[in-house]
Write a protein that holds these residues in place. Sequence first.
Motif, PDB file in Angstrom:
ATOM      1  N   TYR A   1       0.835  -1.206   0.000  1.00  0.00           N
ATOM      2  CA  TYR A   1       0.000   0.000   0.000  1.00  0.00           C
ATOM      3  C   TYR A   1       0.870   1.257   0.000  1.00  0.00           C
ATOM      4  O   TYR A   1       0.645   2.186  -0.788  1.00  0.00           O
ATOM      5  N   GLN A   2       1.842   1.270   0.862  1.00  0.00           N
ATOM      6  CA  GLN A   2       2.698   2.453   0.949  1.00  0.00           C
ATOM      7  C   GLN A   2       3.509   2.632  -0.330  1.00  0.00           C
ATOM      8  O   GLN A   2       3.700   3.760  -0.793  1.00  0.00           O
ATOM      9  N   GLY A   3       3.960   1.531  -0.912  1.00  0.00           N
ATOM     10  CA  GLY A   3       4.702   1.610  -2.165  1.00  0.00           C
ATOM     11  C   GLY A   3       3.852   2.099  -3.314  1.00  0.00           C
ATOM     12  O   GLY A   3       4.370   2.667  -4.282  1.00  0.00           O
ATOM     13  N   GLY A   4       2.532   1.886  -3.206  1.00  0.00           N
ATOM     14  CA  GLY A   4       1.603   2.373  -4.222  1.00  0.00           C
ATOM     15  C   GLY A   4       1.176   3.807  -3.995  1.00  0.00           C
ATOM     16  O   GLY A   4       0.299   4.314  -4.706  1.00  0.00           O
ATOM     17  N   GLY A   5       1.765   4.461  -3.014  1.00  0.00           N
ATOM     18  CA  GLY A   5       1.441   5.865  -2.753  1.00  0.00           C
ATOM     19  C   GLY A   5       0.181   6.058  -1.939  1.00  0.00           C
ATOM     20  O   GLY A   5      -0.397   7.150  -1.942  1.00  0.00           O
ATOM     21  N   GLN A   6      -0.240   5.028  -1.226  1.00  0.00           N
ATOM     22  CA  GLN A   6      -1.461   5.126  -0.436  1.00  0.00           C
ATOM     23  C   GLN A   6      -1.161   5.337   1.043  1.00  0.00           C
ATOM     24  O   GLN A   6      -0.224   4.764   1.589  1.00  0.00           O
ATOM     25  N   ARG A   7      -1.993   6.169   1.673  1.00  0.00           N
ATOM     26  CA  ARG A   7      -2.015   6.216   3.122  1.00  0.00           C
ATOM     27  C   ARG A   7      -2.762   4.972   3.594  1.00  0.00           C
ATOM     28  O   ARG A   7      -3.582   4.418   2.865  1.00  0.00           O
ATOM     29  N   VAL A   8      -2.513   4.566   4.830  1.00  0.00           N
ATOM     30  CA  VAL A   8      -3.062   3.294   5.290  1.00  0.00           C
ATOM     31  C   VAL A   8      -3.912   3.479   6.543  1.00  0.00           C
ATOM     32  O   VAL A   8      -3.492   4.145   7.498  1.00  0.00           O
ATOM     33  N   THR A   9      -5.101   2.894   6.508  1.00  0.00           N
ATOM     34  CA  THR A   9      -5.974   2.822   7.670  1.00  0.00           C
ATOM     35  C   THR A   9      -5.913   1.404   8.216  1.00  0.00           C
ATOM     36  O   THR A   9      -5.924   0.436   7.457  1.00  0.00           O
ATOM     37  N   LEU A  10      -5.844   1.281   9.534  1.00  0.00           N
ATOM     38  CA  LEU A  10      -5.703  -0.015  10.186  1.00  0.00           C
ATOM     39  C   LEU A  10      -7.015  -0.447  10.818  1.00  0.00           C
ATOM     40  O   LEU A  10      -7.661   0.320  11.538  1.00  0.00           O
TER      41      LEU A  10
ATOM     42  N   TYR B   1      -6.164   9.624  13.079  1.00  0.00           N
ATOM     43  CA  TYR B   1      -7.595   9.683  13.346  1.00  0.00           C
ATOM     44  C   TYR B   1      -8.107   8.363  13.906  1.00  0.00           C
ATOM     45  O   TYR B   1      -7.670   7.284  13.508  1.00  0.00           O
ATOM     46  N   TYR B   2      -9.096   8.472  14.791  1.00  0.00           N
ATOM     47  CA  TYR B   2      -9.830   7.311  15.282  1.00  0.00           C
ATOM     48  C   TYR B   2     -11.217   7.315  14.632  1.00  0.00           C
ATOM     49  O   TYR B   2     -12.015   8.220  14.888  1.00  0.00           O
ATOM     50  N   GLU B   3     -11.466   6.335  13.797  1.00  0.00           N
ATOM     51  CA  GLU B   3     -12.737   6.254  13.083  1.00  0.00           C
ATOM     52  C   GLU B   3     -13.711   5.381  13.872  1.00  0.00           C
ATOM     53  O   GLU B   3     -13.532   4.168  13.980  1.00  0.00           O
ATOM     54  N   MET B   4     -14.745   6.003  14.437  1.00  0.00           N
ATOM     55  CA  MET B   4     -15.749   5.283  15.219  1.00  0.00           C
ATOM     56  C   MET B   4     -16.773   4.675  14.257  1.00  0.00           C
ATOM     57  O   MET B   4     -17.557   5.394  13.645  1.00  0.00           O
TER      58      MET B   4
ATOM     59  N   PHE C   1       0.242   4.452  10.198  1.00  0.00           N
ATOM     60  CA  PHE C   1      -1.185   4.492   9.935  1.00  0.00           C
ATOM     61  C   PHE C   1      -1.772   5.891  10.054  1.00  0.00           C
ATOM     62  O   PHE C   1      -1.534   6.615  11.014  1.00  0.00           O
ATOM     63  N   TRP C   2      -2.574   6.225   9.052  1.00  0.00           N
ATOM     64  CA  TRP C   2      -3.267   7.517   9.010  1.00  0.00           C
ATOM     65  C   TRP C   2      -4.488   7.497   9.917  1.00  0.00           C
ATOM     66  O   TRP C   2      -4.849   8.502  10.511  1.00  0.00           O
ATOM     67  N   ALA C   3      -5.148   6.358  10.006  1.00  0.00           N
ATOM     68  CA  ALA C   3      -6.349   6.223  10.833  1.00  0.00           C
ATOM     69  C   ALA C   3      -6.426   4.796  11.358  1.00  0.00           C
ATOM     70  O   ALA C   3      -5.838   3.868  10.802  1.00  0.00           O
ATOM     71  N   ILE C   4      -7.173   4.629  12.447  1.00  0.00           N
ATOM     72  CA  ILE C   4      -7.486   3.307  12.984  1.00  0.00           C
ATOM     73  C   ILE C   4      -8.988   3.230  13.203  1.00  0.00           C
ATOM     74  O   ILE C   4      -9.590   4.135  13.798  1.00  0.00           O
ATOM     75  N   ARG C   5      -9.575   2.155  12.707  1.00  0.00           N
ATOM     76  CA  ARG C   5     -11.003   1.926  12.902  1.00  0.00           C
ATOM     77  C   ARG C   5     -11.241   1.387  14.315  1.00  0.00           C
ATOM     78  O   ARG C   5     -10.610   0.437  14.738  1.00  0.00           O
ATOM     79  N   LEU C   6     -12.194   1.996  15.024  1.00  0.00           N
ATOM     80  CA  LEU C   6     -12.540   1.526  16.356  1.00  0.00           C
ATOM     81  C   LEU C   6     -13.952   0.974  16.372  1.00  0.00           C
ATOM     82  O   LEU C   6     -14.870   1.548  15.775  1.00  0.00           O
ATOM     83  N   THR C   7     -14.108  -0.144  17.063  1.00  0.00           N
ATOM     84  CA  THR C   7     -15.397  -0.802  17.226  1.00  0.00           C
ATOM     85  C   THR C   7     -15.604  -1.053  18.720  1.00  0.00           C
ATOM     86  O   THR C   7     -14.827  -0.591  19.548  1.00  0.00           O
ATOM     87  N   SER C   8     -16.632  -1.810  19.059  1.00  0.00           N
ATOM     88  CA  SER C   8     -16.837  -2.167  20.467  1.00  0.00           C
ATOM     89  C   SER C   8     -15.912  -3.288  20.894  1.00  0.00           C
ATOM     90  O   SER C   8     -15.951  -3.733  22.044  1.00  0.00           O
ATOM     91  N   GLY C   9     -15.083  -3.776  19.990  1.00  0.00           N
ATOM     92  CA  GLY C   9     -14.157  -4.858  20.279  1.00  0.00           C
ATOM     93  C   GLY C   9     -14.671  -6.168  19.743  1.00  0.00           C
ATOM     94  O   GLY C   9     -14.197  -6.671  18.721  1.00  0.00           O
ATOM     95  N   GLY C  10     -15.670  -6.739  20.391  1.00  0.00           N
ATOM     96  CA  GLY C  10     -16.198  -8.029  19.970  1.00  0.00           C
ATOM     97  C   GLY C  10     -17.011  -7.967  18.710  1.00  0.00           C
ATOM     98  O   GLY C  10     -17.155  -8.971  18.003  1.00  0.00           O
ATOM     99  N   ASP C  11     -17.558  -6.815  18.390  1.00  0.00           N
ATOM    100  CA  ASP C  11     -18.365  -6.617  17.193  1.00  0.00           C
ATOM    101  C   ASP C  11     -17.548  -5.864  16.154  1.00  0.00           C
ATOM    102  O   ASP C  11     -16.574  -5.192  16.487  1.00  0.00           O
ATOM    103  N   GLY C  12     -17.947  -5.961  14.894  1.00  0.00           N
ATOM    104  CA  GLY C  12     -17.244  -5.256  13.833  1.00  0.00           C
ATOM    105  C   GLY C  12     -17.614  -3.799  13.719  1.00  0.00           C
ATOM    106  O   GLY C  12     -17.083  -3.072  12.871  1.00  0.00           O
TER     107      GLY C  12
END
Length: 432
Positions: A114-123, A269-272, A181-192
């Motif tokens: 992803y980084q080699g393709g010039g993309q920022r990465v979200t985890l 960023y934290y993406e809720m 990482f530019w952003a990280i997706r956050l969930t309730s943990g057990g759920d997506g």
Amino acid sequence: MTLNQKFSRTPKAFLERSVRSHTRRLTKILVAIATAMALAGLALALLFNAHAAPAPTVSPLWGTLDTLTGHASAEGQAGVTMGMLELNWGSFEPSQGVLSSSYLRTMKYELAAYQGGGQRVTLALGLYDPPSWVFGLANSTYIDQNGAKSTEANFVFSQAVRSAAAQFLSLVAANLPMSNFWAIRLTSGGDGEVLYPGGGTYWAFDHAALTGSGLASGMTRNPYPSWKPGTRGLSQAQIKSWVSWYIGGLDNVTNWQMQTLSSLGFKGYYEMVTPGSGTRPSDLAQTEQQNLPNDGTTSVGAVWDLYYSQLPNKTNVMSYISSVADQSGGNDSCQAADSSLALTNDTMDSWSATRWISRIAVANNLPVGGENPGYGLPPSLNSFYTNTSSSGMMASAIREARSCNFKVFYWAHDIHLWDGTLPFSLYTTMIR
């Protein structure tokens, strides 16, 4: 909806997460379609909202979910500059404290692509795919008011589960530094997504939640442990307080993730990940007056105005809508006058999930991002998904993203831009 399609909910469960309006009650968060009345309402809503939406201040960043490494370079060059790296906790740490070297090599390869393709990465952390040993920990699963156990790991109430997850996150940071990482997706943990388990019941009756023994740090125990939702016994003020506590569990677990990840060096960023309209204020008032019966949305914690307002820390938080262009509210656009309406105004009950959560974001001074429902989630949206015209899902999602001033939008899923479902060129043309 979750990134990983293998973990995505069944169509039945996905439909349970339907958008609720002021005049009808469906179960859980997703799309408001499936009847002739809904289709007629869609047509009227599109006509009503045909006037111009406010011009976006900045064009969103464009990306995809489950980004394919083989196309990362082509996508980056074409303006799709956000890539997605999704972890799987069970694959990363199959034995407690021991990571899989082969899995780590794969994740490093994908990140480099992803980084080699010039993309920022979200985890995506992949906490909702825990290793089997997690379920041997104390209070590892939720229990509802009927005594039923969930199949999801209990991140809201179990300190043991959180401690194990914190160790996993430390292993991630040590091997995939957070600066990647530019952003990280956050969930309730057990759920997506930021949700309790489904089923229409309330999940606050495990040993830790009821007694406080083994309770996650920062959480308080169930304030009325002998009371069950749907029954009498509490005053209206007490029920309102209980709902705030229950939604507060989701605030607590996402805030715990932010504190943990920030301590490990993350500064993005934290993406809720919050789907659908959930329970609007007018509906919540009715549900509370009825002693919290099964309404399908409050029980999973999808009271988004309350969730976002109660977050103890909003630094770098992004309101993230995981159901953009889900056919709710006629896929209406955000309007310049939206911010003049109070969140309790019933006018907004007819709005789409995207417009509603965007209004909540403005009220909380938060940026907005999101994704569309994936192909087959549910199958009833497939023809809308594959519609390449200006009235199809892609065009509608991009219009909503622009009118609501999204910071970032991800198309779900990358594979369907390359397997013949939709042409990748359609996406690049529409985002120009």
